[in-house]
Design an enzyme around this catalytic site. Sequence first.
Site, PDB file in Angstrom:
ATOM      1  N   ASP A 163       8.067   4.742  21.218  1.00 40.91           N
ATOM      2  CA  ASP A 163       8.109   5.953  21.318  1.00 40.91           C
ATOM      3  C   ASP A 163       6.086   6.208  21.933  1.00 40.91           C
ATOM      4  O   ASP A 163       5.482   6.147  21.733  1.00 40.91           O
ATOM      5  CB  ASP A 163       7.546   6.525  20.011  1.00 40.91           C
ATOM      6  CG  ASP A 163       8.127   7.431  19.859  1.00 40.91           C
ATOM      7  OD1 ASP A 163       8.172   8.789  20.468  1.00 40.91           O
ATOM      8  OD2 ASP A 163       8.860   8.210  18.972  1.00 40.91           O
ATOM      9  N   ASP A 201       5.507  -1.118   7.811  1.00 40.77           N
ATOM     10  CA  ASP A 201       4.293  -1.562   8.344  1.00 40.77           C
ATOM     11  C   ASP A 201       4.774  -2.772   9.164  1.00 40.77           C
ATOM     12  O   ASP A 201       6.098  -2.802   9.275  1.00 40.77           O
ATOM     13  CB  ASP A 201       2.763  -2.471   7.659  1.00 40.77           C
ATOM     14  CG  ASP A 201       3.433  -3.135   6.874  1.00 40.77           C
ATOM     15  OD1 ASP A 201       4.775  -3.824   6.531  1.00 40.77           O
ATOM     16  OD2 ASP A 201       2.695  -3.104   5.113  1.00 40.77           O
ATOM     17  N   ASP A 229       8.680  11.317  24.082  1.00 39.99           N
ATOM     18  CA  ASP A 229       8.843  12.300  22.935  1.00 39.99           C
ATOM     19  C   ASP A 229       8.266  14.336  23.604  1.00 39.99           C
ATOM     20  O   ASP A 229       7.639  13.938  24.756  1.00 39.99           O
ATOM     21  CB  ASP A 229       7.264  12.302  22.407  1.00 39.99           C
ATOM     22  CG  ASP A 229       6.971  12.972  20.902  1.00 39.99           C
ATOM     23  OD1 ASP A 229       8.136  13.026  20.003  1.00 39.99           O
ATOM     24  OD2 ASP A 229       6.536  13.902  21.046  1.00 39.99           O
ATOM     25  N   HIS A 260      14.752  11.212  12.751  1.00 41.68           N
ATOM     26  CA  HIS A 260      12.895  11.247  12.077  1.00 41.68           C
ATOM     27  C   HIS A 260      13.326  12.885  11.898  1.00 41.68           C
ATOM     28  O   HIS A 260      11.892  13.234  10.745  1.00 41.68           O
ATOM     29  CB  HIS A 260      12.123  10.530  12.410  1.00 41.68           C
ATOM     30  CG  HIS A 260      11.404  10.909  13.641  1.00 41.68           C
ATOM     31  ND1 HIS A 260      12.430  10.491  14.856  1.00 41.68           N
ATOM     32  CD2 HIS A 260      10.392  11.735  13.822  1.00 41.68           C
ATOM     33  CE1 HIS A 260      10.967  11.191  15.535  1.00 41.68           C
ATOM     34  NE2 HIS A 260      10.576  11.930  15.314  1.00 41.68           N
ATOM     35  N   GLU A 282      13.460  13.146  25.188  1.00 45.70           N
ATOM     36  CA  GLU A 282      13.055  13.986  24.360  1.00 45.70           C
ATOM     37  C   GLU A 282      13.974  15.307  24.769  1.00 45.70           C
ATOM     38  O   GLU A 282      12.727  15.502  25.008  1.00 45.70           O
ATOM     39  CB  GLU A 282      12.800  13.745  23.101  1.00 45.70           C
ATOM     40  CG  GLU A 282      13.349  14.695  22.291  1.00 45.70           C
ATOM     41  CD  GLU A 282      12.196  15.337  21.065  1.00 45.70           C
ATOM     42  OE1 GLU A 282      12.204  15.439  19.643  1.00 45.70           O
ATOM     43  OE2 GLU A 282      10.784  14.860  21.254  1.00 45.70           O
ATOM     44  N   ASP A 320       0.811  -1.076   0.041  1.00 50.94           N
ATOM     45  CA  ASP A 320       0.348   0.059  -0.004  1.00 50.94           C
ATOM     46  C   ASP A 320       0.915   1.360   0.232  1.00 50.94           C
ATOM     47  O   ASP A 320       0.255   2.516  -0.490  1.00 50.94           O
ATOM     48  CB  ASP A 320      -0.810  -0.298   1.006  1.00 50.94           C
ATOM     49  CG  ASP A 320      -0.649   0.452   2.556  1.00 50.94           C
ATOM     50  OD1 ASP A 320       0.842  -0.356   2.321  1.00 50.94           O
ATOM     51  OD2 ASP A 320      -0.797   0.506   3.858  1.00 50.94           O
TER      52      ASP A 320
HETATM   53  C1  GLC Z   1       9.149  14.949  18.930  1.00 46.31           C
HETATM   54  C2  GLC Z   1       9.340  14.043  17.003  1.00 46.31           C
HETATM   55  C3  GLC Z   1       8.665  15.064  16.497  1.00 46.31           C
HETATM   56  C4  GLC Z   1       7.333  15.072  17.063  1.00 46.31           C
HETATM   57  C5  GLC Z   1       7.254  16.229  17.738  1.00 46.31           C
HETATM   58  C6  GLC Z   1       5.669  15.841  18.174  1.00 46.31           C
HETATM   59  O1  GLC Z   1       9.892  16.237  18.358  1.00 46.31           O
HETATM   60  O2  GLC Z   1      10.192  13.777  17.266  1.00 46.31           O
HETATM   61  O3  GLC Z   1       8.546  14.308  14.964  1.00 46.31           O
HETATM   62  O4  GLC Z   1       6.721  15.793  15.333  1.00 46.31           O
HETATM   63  O5  GLC Z   1       7.422  15.682  18.660  1.00 46.31           O
HETATM   64  O6  GLC Z   1       5.567  15.490  18.430  1.00 46.31           O
END
Ligand code: GLC
Length: 562
Positions: free
Chosen positions: A101, A32, A202, A331, A258, A28
Site C-alpha cells: 500500500d 502482525d 492510496d 477495509h 484508489e 498482543d
Molecule cells: C484511503 C484508505 C483509507 C484511509 C484514507 C486515508 O481511502 O483506503 O482507509 O483512511 O485513504 O489514507
Amino acid sequence: MESNKKTWWKESVVYQIYPRSFCDSDGDGIGDLNGITEKLEYLKELGIDVIWLSPVYQSPNDDNGYDISDYQAIMKEFGTMEDYDCMLQKAHDLGIKIMMDLVVNHTSDEHAWFVESRKSKDNPYRDYYIWREGKEGKEPNNWGSCFGGSAWKYDEKTDMYFLHLFSQKQPDLNWDNPKVRQEVFDMMNWWCEKGIDGFRMDVISLISKVAELPDGEVGKSGYGDYSPYAANGPHVHEYLQEMNEKVLSKYDLITVGECSGVTVEEAKKYASSAGKELNMVFQFEHMDLDGGESFKWNHRKIRLTELKEVMSKWQTQLQDKAWNSLYWCNHDQPRIVSRLGNDSERYRELSAKMLGTCLHMMQGTPYVYQGEELGMTNYPFASPKDFRDIESINAYQELTEKGIVEPEEMFDFVSYKSRDNSRTPMQWDDSANGGFTTGTPWISVNPNYKTINAKEQMQREDSVFHYYKKLISLRKSHEIIVYGTYELLLPEDEKLYAYTRSLDNEKLLVVCNFSDEELKYELPAEFCGADIQILIANYQREQMEKNMILRPYEAVVCLKAQ
Ligand code: GLC
C-alpha cells in the site's frame, strides 16, 4: 489489439490483507507479519496470486497505518523488517506476489519531513506540505476534511495553517514540489529493489490540487467540498507519468490507484492500455450508489438496476481501452453479504456465493477482501462506544452534536456503513476470539465466529470458501473469464443480473438472482442446446432449461463453445 494484450496481472486474483485484523502471532491482540506468514498456505490453498497488504509501515495509528511516519520501517506492533523479509520470501516461494500500500497523498504529522516542516517558514522541508496564511483569522478556505471538521489545522509556531484532507494527523504532501516527488520515487525504488511486486496507491487521485485552492460548495456539514479542486487535479497525470518513468516502468509490477471521484473518462487516462500510468483504478461509483444526503451515512439499499447500469458502464466503456479492477469489499466498506446480499442464516452462504459469481465472471482483476471468502458479515454493534474507526467516531459525534442527524438514527447508519464492519478480526476457527489472538483483540471479534470460520469451511465441500476457490480456479482455466467481452441482458429487471461474455468462438452466460424469491427466467435460445456446460452453480443444478425457475439467490454460469 494492444488492450487485449495478455499480462499476468490481468489473469491474477488479488487478496487484500488488513494486517491489524488478520492473524496475531504474539498475543498482543493486534495482527502482525508473522501471523500473515503463518497463513500463507491458507491463501495458497484458496488459489490467489497476489496479496495487497494494507500499510505495515511505522505509524502512530491515527488511521490504522494510513498515517505513515517512516516509509522504510515496519510498525512495531506488526514486527520487524526481518519479519517482513521472511514473509516476502515465503510468499514468493509459494508463488504469491506482494503488493504494497503506497500512502503518499499525505504522511503522518510524526513523519520527520513534517516535524521539520512545521519548525519554521524557511525550513528546507517547509514546502513538502501545503501551508497557507489564514484569511481574516479563519482557515485559508472552507474545505471540510474526509474525517470531519475543517481540512486545515492552525499551527501556532509559524502562525499558519496546513492542509489535511483526512485527519489532523495526516498532513497532505505538496506534490508540486519536485523534491517531494523525488523522495517518493526513491522510496518506491527502494521497495522495488527489495523484490516487492506492486503498489496499491492510496487516494492517488487527490495528489494534485488546483493551486489557488478555491472555496468549495458548502454541504450539509457546513464545510466546502474540495473534490472539484483536488480530485483528478491539474497535474495528476503528469506526476503519475513521471512516477511511471522513474519507477514503475523499470520493474514488472501490478499497480492500482484508489481514485475517489474518478469517471470512466479519467480512468481511461490513469489505466490506459498504452501503459503510461497505472494498470487499473479502484472506482467508487458502485459503492456510492447507497450514499445519501449526509455523505455515506444512511440505510438506503442499492437498486439492482442502478448497480447493473454502473457495472455495465465500466465493463463496456473500458473494453479495449483500459483495465477494470473488480471489488465488492475492502477495509473501507461494510461487508457485502450484509449490504447487497442477505446475511440471515438461511441465505447467507447462498447470497455470498451469488455475489462472488456475479463479480468474478466480469472482465477485470478481482479483489477478495479477507473474510469475504467465508461470507463474513457486518458486526452487531450495541453502542457508539463499540466504534474504533476514526471516520465512524468523528462522523457520529459531528452529525449528532450539530443536530444534523438524530443520535439513534445516526447510530443505525454508522452501524450499517462503518468501516469497522470489515475490520473485525478474521475468523479462523471456533476457539476463543475465532483463533485470531490468544490475547484481547484490539476490536471485538464478530460473535458469529463459532459458525462462520475458515476451519469449518475448509472441511466442508459446499462452503463459501470452496466456492471462491472454484471461482478463482475457473479464471485460470478459461481465458474467456479474463478476456471476454461483456454484454448486459435484461437491464430493466430489478431482481435478476444476467450477462454474457464472448471470446473467439466461446460464449459464457452468467445468471444471478439478487432476490429471496423464485424467479422465472427464459434462457436465451443460443444457450438451450445440449452442448452447454455448467461451470459453476450455487445450488444443485444438472442442466440449463429453456424455462428456468431460479431459486432465491441462485447463481449459475454456463459455457457454450460455438
Ligand atoms: C484511503 C484508505 C483509507 C484511509 C484514507 C486515508 O481511502 O483506503 O482507509 O483512511 O485513504 O489514507
